[in-house]
Design a protein around this motif. Structure first.
Motif, PDB file in Angstrom:
ATOM      1  N   ALA A 316       6.336 -10.461   0.526  1.00  0.00           N
ATOM      2  CA  ALA A 316       5.633 -10.244   1.784  1.00  0.00           C
ATOM      3  C   ALA A 316       5.469 -11.621   2.402  1.00  0.00           C
ATOM      4  O   ALA A 316       4.942 -12.537   1.762  1.00  0.00           O
ATOM      5  CB  ALA A 316       4.275  -9.598   1.532  1.00  0.00           C
ATOM      6  N   LEU A 334       1.395  -5.712   4.709  1.00  0.00           N
ATOM      7  CA  LEU A 334       2.584  -6.476   4.329  1.00  0.00           C
ATOM      8  C   LEU A 334       2.951  -6.242   2.863  1.00  0.00           C
ATOM      9  O   LEU A 334       4.122  -6.111   2.519  1.00  0.00           O
ATOM     10  CB  LEU A 334       2.336  -7.965   4.577  1.00  0.00           C
ATOM     11  N   ILE A 335       1.951  -6.192   2.006  1.00  0.00           N
ATOM     12  CA  ILE A 335       2.190  -6.000   0.571  1.00  0.00           C
ATOM     13  C   ILE A 335       2.791  -4.627   0.300  1.00  0.00           C
ATOM     14  O   ILE A 335       3.769  -4.493  -0.455  1.00  0.00           O
ATOM     15  CB  ILE A 335       0.878  -6.189  -0.209  1.00  0.00           C
ATOM     16  N   LYS A 337       4.474  -2.682   2.350  1.00  0.00           N
ATOM     17  CA  LYS A 337       5.834  -2.594   2.891  1.00  0.00           C
ATOM     18  C   LYS A 337       6.833  -3.292   1.970  1.00  0.00           C
ATOM     19  O   LYS A 337       7.944  -2.785   1.754  1.00  0.00           O
ATOM     20  CB  LYS A 337       5.878  -3.221   4.289  1.00  0.00           C
ATOM     21  N   SER A 338       6.452  -4.438   1.425  1.00  0.00           N
ATOM     22  CA  SER A 338       7.378  -5.159   0.546  1.00  0.00           C
ATOM     23  C   SER A 338       7.639  -4.360  -0.727  1.00  0.00           C
ATOM     24  O   SER A 338       8.781  -4.288  -1.208  1.00  0.00           O
ATOM     25  CB  SER A 338       6.828  -6.549   0.214  1.00  0.00           C
TER      26      SER A 338
END
Length: 459
Positions: A316, A334-335, A337-338
């Motif tokens: 991320a 973000l975390i 999605k990664s």
């Protein structure tokens, strides 16, 4: 007023090589192209702590575990070999049967004397894990280094230097369970170990099909302080359920059911970045270890018993200014999605990337890596003396990279269950990190005036 650190003396017996109890194949086995990347070429110290068990009175844990280890190595015979390096930096195991280095010891201390210190950083840890010159190396060295230390109270401590190229957290648990089962009298492990490293080899020809920002090579800024490199300290932070509840109300409603791991990860990333006092435009990375075994749809059953590395750590990425200028929800998004990026194709692309890019190291500049060890349940390993008091990593950091950490389940001296985050930072950055975490847990957005219950190890 802080109490004096616990000091004790350990008397080690003569080190010995424990070999498989029966004949094993003499062969060379290739590690996978996920196993042998540069970022895994180190030894990680693990520690398991056990109380005295009245029903085991008269049994010596050093002898019991040594004998069980010899029998376990019949099934995990590559661990009794040596790692060698071939063309293109390709790692493989020469199954020589030379054995695992094993050390018995006894310490003039009881578990009660540790008090609430049975967590990283462990007092006198250097006495609890036998260290030999070059032990940080992995080529042509014993793949395992084990010390079993008897305590005055009848309890004992098992420490292991685990070569990460040979397995991940799931592999650790599988091996430890097998060893423990045999120590309790089983004739063979309940889960049959399989090698099958061909499942995670690069394609021919290799082709990179995914974006791997975790391996971007970035030059460090000119603002690195010498103090940040030379004064690394280790501390553990503990989160009780009440602390998790405090964090959960600080994220948007649609994240209210997010995992506790993701929540603590977002908090750690935010606090660490603020503590580092980076320039707003500097990029920062959070790389989350994602176990990929379940991501292999057609081959999922092929990984039953697989004890090699089977994970990716997608990054991320954002800037320090954006991360610190937004709520925890921004980091959380973000975390998540990664982590969703990790598929069977993603891991295959990592294997191909390693071959094309000479098994390069992950990005270390302004980066941190975090792994969830709650599902491994290492504390449940039972050699016959019952469940452990502690089971897991011995410190924050991983090999030469201090930016790695883990979330580990922990039970304190009062019997309270919590989650532990062992980290290492420079002295001043660690103090700022503790202050940032304290401020988040005292947030006025949460309707409480009680003091946060996380526990910081003594500075």
């Amino acid at each position: 007023m802080t109490s004096s650190p616990l000091l004790f003396t350990v008397r080690r017996f003569q080190p010995e090589m424990v070999r498989p109890a029966a004949s094993t194949p003499r062969e060379v086995k290739l590690l996978s192209d996920i196993d042998d990347q540069q970022g895994l070429r180190f030894n990680i110290p693990l520690i398991f702590v056990f109380h005295r068990e009245p029903s085991m009175a008269g049994k010596d844990p050093v002898e019991v575990l040594r004998n069980a280890l010899s029998q376990t190595l019949v099934y995990y015979y590559p661990f009794a070999g040596r790692i060698i390096e071939g063309v293109g930096r390709k790692l493989m195991v020469d199954c020589t049967g030379e054995g695992v280095k094993f050390v018995g010891a006894e310490a003039d201390v009881t578990l009660d004397q540790f008090g609430d210190s049975l967590h990283p950083p462990f007092p006198c840890f250097q006495e609890l894990l036998y260290d030999v010159p070059g032990s940080e190396l992995i080529i042509d060295r014993p793949i395992r280094l084990i010390q079993v230390t008897r305590l005055n109270c009848g309890g004992f401590i098992v420490t292991i230097s685990w070569n990460h190229t040979n397995g991940d957290g799931a592999g650790v648990k599988q091996f430890m369970n097998a060893w423990a089962e045999i120590a309790r009298g089983a004739h063979q492990p309940s889960t049959k170990p399989i090698w099958h490293r061909e499942l995670l080899m690069a394609r021919d020809p290799p082709r990179i099909t995914c974006n791997h920002r975790e391996y971007e090579q970035i030059l460090p800024s000119n603002t690195i302080n010498e103090e940040d490199i030379t004064t690394i300290v280790h501390h553990s932070f503990f989160f009780k359920p009440s602390d998790i509840a405090r964090l959960r109300v600080l994220v948007p409603f649609h994240f209210s059911q997010c995992t506790t791991f993701d929540l603590i990860t977002a908090c750690f990333w935010y606090c660490r970045t603020k503590a580092l006092q980076l320039e707003p435009e500097e990029e920062v990375r959070m790389m989350v270890i994602a176990n990929a075994r379940s991501r292999f749809r057609a081959k999922h059953s092929s990984f039953i018993g697989y004890y090699g590395n089977c994970f990716a750590y997608p990054a991320a990425v954002t800037t320090a200014g954006k991360l610190c200028g937004n709520s925890l929800g921004y980091a959380l998004e973000l975390i998540r999605k990664s982590k969703d990026e990790v598929t069977e194709e993603y891991l295959q692309s990592v294997a191909d990337f390693m071959v094309i890019n000479e098994r390069c190291l992950f990005t270390t500049v302004n980066s941190c890596i975090i792994s969830d060890l709650t599902r491994a349940k290492l504390r449940e390993v039972n050699f016959g003396w019952g469940e452990g008091v502690y089971g897991g990593v011995a410190k924050g950091g991983a090999g030469p990279f201090p930016g790695a950490t883990y979330i580990v389940p922990h039970k304190n001296a009062k019997g309270e269950e919590c989650l532990m985050l062992p980290i290492c930072l420079s002295t001043e950055v660690m103090k700022r990190f503790a202050e940032e975490l304290d401020e988040i847990l005292r947030s006025q957005n949460y309707p409480t005036t009680s003091v946060p219950s996380f526990v910081k190890s003594t500075l």
